[in-house]
Design an enzyme around this catalytic site. Sequence first.
Site, PDB file in Angstrom:
ATOM      1  N   LYS A  37       9.523  36.691 -55.447  1.00 35.85           N
ATOM      2  CA  LYS A  37      10.962  36.562 -55.692  1.00 35.85           C
ATOM      3  C   LYS A  37      11.737  37.607 -54.899  1.00 35.85           C
ATOM      4  O   LYS A  37      12.845  37.346 -54.441  1.00 35.85           O
ATOM      5  CB  LYS A  37      11.266  36.655 -57.184  1.00 35.85           C
ATOM      6  CG  LYS A  37      10.633  35.507 -57.929  1.00 35.85           C
ATOM      7  CD  LYS A  37      11.468  34.927 -59.031  1.00 35.85           C
ATOM      8  CE  LYS A  37      10.837  33.606 -59.443  1.00 35.85           C
ATOM      9  NZ  LYS A  37      11.232  33.111 -60.723  1.00 35.85           N
TER      10      LYS A  37
ATOM     11  N   LYS B  10      10.751  24.955 -61.068  1.00 37.04           N
ATOM     12  CA  LYS B  10      12.065  24.453 -61.429  1.00 37.04           C
ATOM     13  C   LYS B  10      13.179  25.138 -60.653  1.00 37.04           C
ATOM     14  O   LYS B  10      14.291  24.655 -60.631  1.00 37.04           O
ATOM     15  CB  LYS B  10      12.288  24.571 -62.936  1.00 37.04           C
ATOM     16  CG  LYS B  10      12.195  25.977 -63.516  1.00 37.04           C
ATOM     17  CD  LYS B  10      12.607  25.946 -64.990  1.00 37.04           C
ATOM     18  CE  LYS B  10      11.579  26.483 -65.940  1.00 37.04           C
ATOM     19  NZ  LYS B  10      11.482  27.943 -65.966  1.00 37.04           N
TER      20      LYS B  10
ATOM     21  N   LYS C 174       3.481  26.336 -55.770  1.00 40.54           N
ATOM     22  CA  LYS C 174       3.495  25.654 -57.070  1.00 40.54           C
ATOM     23  C   LYS C 174       4.810  24.899 -57.295  1.00 40.54           C
ATOM     24  O   LYS C 174       5.857  25.293 -56.775  1.00 40.54           O
ATOM     25  CB  LYS C 174       3.220  26.651 -58.211  1.00 40.54           C
ATOM     26  CG  LYS C 174       4.405  27.492 -58.614  1.00 40.54           C
ATOM     27  CD  LYS C 174       4.236  28.066 -60.021  1.00 40.54           C
ATOM     28  CE  LYS C 174       5.510  28.802 -60.405  1.00 40.54           C
ATOM     29  NZ  LYS C 174       5.680  29.126 -61.772  1.00 40.54           N
TER      30      LYS C 174
HETATM   31  P1  ATP Z   1      10.420  29.493 -62.057  1.00 36.32           P
HETATM   32  O1  ATP Z   1       9.899  28.578 -61.044  1.00 36.32           O
HETATM   33  O2  ATP Z   1      11.879  29.386 -62.303  1.00 36.32           O
HETATM   34  O3  ATP Z   1       9.947  30.901 -61.912  1.00 36.32           O
HETATM   35  P2  ATP Z   1       8.534  28.220 -63.733  1.00 36.32           P
HETATM   36  O4  ATP Z   1       8.724  26.774 -63.449  1.00 36.32           O
HETATM   37  O5  ATP Z   1       7.349  28.930 -63.224  1.00 36.32           O
HETATM   38  O6  ATP Z   1       9.840  29.018 -63.417  1.00 36.32           O
HETATM   39  P3  ATP Z   1       8.332  29.365 -66.347  1.00 36.32           P
HETATM   40  O7  ATP Z   1       9.318  29.278 -67.382  1.00 36.32           O
HETATM   41  O8  ATP Z   1       8.217  30.652 -65.670  1.00 36.32           O
HETATM   42  O9  ATP Z   1       8.594  28.248 -65.303  1.00 36.32           O
HETATM   43  O10 ATP Z   1       6.895  28.899 -66.820  1.00 36.32           O
HETATM   44  C1  ATP Z   1       6.590  28.425 -68.077  1.00 36.32           C
HETATM   45  C2  ATP Z   1       5.159  28.005 -68.166  1.00 36.32           C
HETATM   46  O11 ATP Z   1       4.923  26.885 -67.321  1.00 36.32           O
HETATM   47  C3  ATP Z   1       4.154  29.069 -67.753  1.00 36.32           C
HETATM   48  O12 ATP Z   1       3.071  29.052 -68.639  1.00 36.32           O
HETATM   49  C4  ATP Z   1       3.715  28.622 -66.390  1.00 36.32           C
HETATM   50  O13 ATP Z   1       2.403  29.039 -66.116  1.00 36.32           O
HETATM   51  C5  ATP Z   1       3.792  27.114 -66.522  1.00 36.32           C
HETATM   52  N1  ATP Z   1       4.029  26.509 -65.227  1.00 36.32           N
HETATM   53  C6  ATP Z   1       5.156  26.593 -64.486  1.00 36.32           C
HETATM   54  N2  ATP Z   1       5.031  25.912 -63.339  1.00 36.32           N
HETATM   55  C7  ATP Z   1       3.787  25.369 -63.357  1.00 36.32           C
HETATM   56  C8  ATP Z   1       3.052  24.565 -62.448  1.00 36.32           C
HETATM   57  N3  ATP Z   1       3.580  24.171 -61.307  1.00 36.32           N
HETATM   58  N4  ATP Z   1       1.803  24.188 -62.778  1.00 36.32           N
HETATM   59  C9  ATP Z   1       1.264  24.580 -63.953  1.00 36.32           C
HETATM   60  N5  ATP Z   1       1.897  25.354 -64.844  1.00 36.32           N
HETATM   61  C10 ATP Z   1       3.142  25.748 -64.565  1.00 36.32           C
END
Ligand code: ATP
Length: 334
Positions: A115, A200, A197
């Site tokens: 980030k 969002k 990955k």
């Molecule tokens: P950002 O991308 O905004 O950092 P994020 O999509 O990673 O956010 P979080 O709220 O940080 O979302 O994650 C919530 C949960 O979802 C965590 O347990 C994370 O490991 C899981 N997660 C997020 N993205 C993925 C993905 N692409 N595949 C599997 N698990 C995910």
Amino acid sequence: MDKRKKVIFSGIKPSGDLTLGNYIGAIKNWVKLQDDYECLYCVVDLHAITVRQEPKELRQRTLEVLAIYIASGIDPQKSTLFIQSHVPAHSEGGWLLNCYTYMGELSRMTQYKDKAQRYGDSISAGLFNYPVLMAADILIYNTDLVPVGKDQKQHVELARDIANRFNNLYSPTFTIPEPYIATTGQKIMDLQDPSKKMSKSDENPNGYILIMDPPEVIRKKINRAVTDSVGEVHYSDEQPGVKNLMNILISLSGTTAEEIEKKYAGKGYAEFKKDVADAIIAELEPIQKRVKEILADKDYLESVYKAGAEKAQYMALKTLRKMQKKIGFIPPAK
Ligand code: ATP
Ligand code: LTN
């Protein structure tokens, strides 16, 4: 024998609309754990503001995330569902633990490094400290297991290090938590760039599928998903786009990579992609319907997060008081 159930804590940031990655990597697994563990599932709004949020959107999303938890099968009668900022012990515990965490440790966190690269100089101190708040989330409930996607393993390991440090310095205070990573769907990748990955907060909406995306949008995004010129459905690191779509299908339909390879042998990608889209729609459509119903019933939602916060606060305060006492603070006069 009535042994104490192990404690599970996890959370998702309301920092953007939730994706299929959040669903497969987190929520879908949480649902399965409710009967065997004492589960706390939180909407981590304090974490969301590490990057700038529009207040109105933050409010809407916080409630939507909660509604998605419930619509996906997390039962407020079995699990404690709450909003992080309603339990001030998270912020207080986070501050205390900041003083038991090294700058060096935090600068080694991959998510921070990624980030920092993306946001440059305008990065907030909150983003740097974020894993300490996460450690507080976990440790104040004496959590045994933290179900997260693979990307969060490093943060849970930091929470373990901080807990051990505090326990050794004073006396046993915290349970040492373990990451709990489901074997399927550990990491769902971006549909346009399968080397990163699905996230969002990505700028390109074609890279992710949202839990609330309508069926036709899901179909379009899966059709556009990057594959390769091999033209064969194989589970291989050489074909990361196809492998990712296979992982999605495996986690949603319970089939295996071998079965999928056999089914689409010699058929190219069109039919395979159609079936992936069908599986996603079949899973998400009923959830979307429930989410809308739940969001329309504000009294119900409020009753869920009120009861959740009360229970969480009760548990968290016990640990927070212990921490304050061991550190050497004067207890407030009664
Ligand atoms: P950002 O991308 O905004 O950092 P994020 O999509 O990673 O956010 P979080 O709220 O940080 O979302 O994650 C919530 C949960 O979802 C965590 O347990 C994370 O490991 C899981 N997660 C997020 N993205 C993925 C993905 N692409 N595949 C599997 N698990 C995910
Ligand atoms: N940091 C996590 C979200 C999160 C979390 C937690 C997960 C905040 N606090 C406590 C598990 C336990 C993330 O970015 N996915």
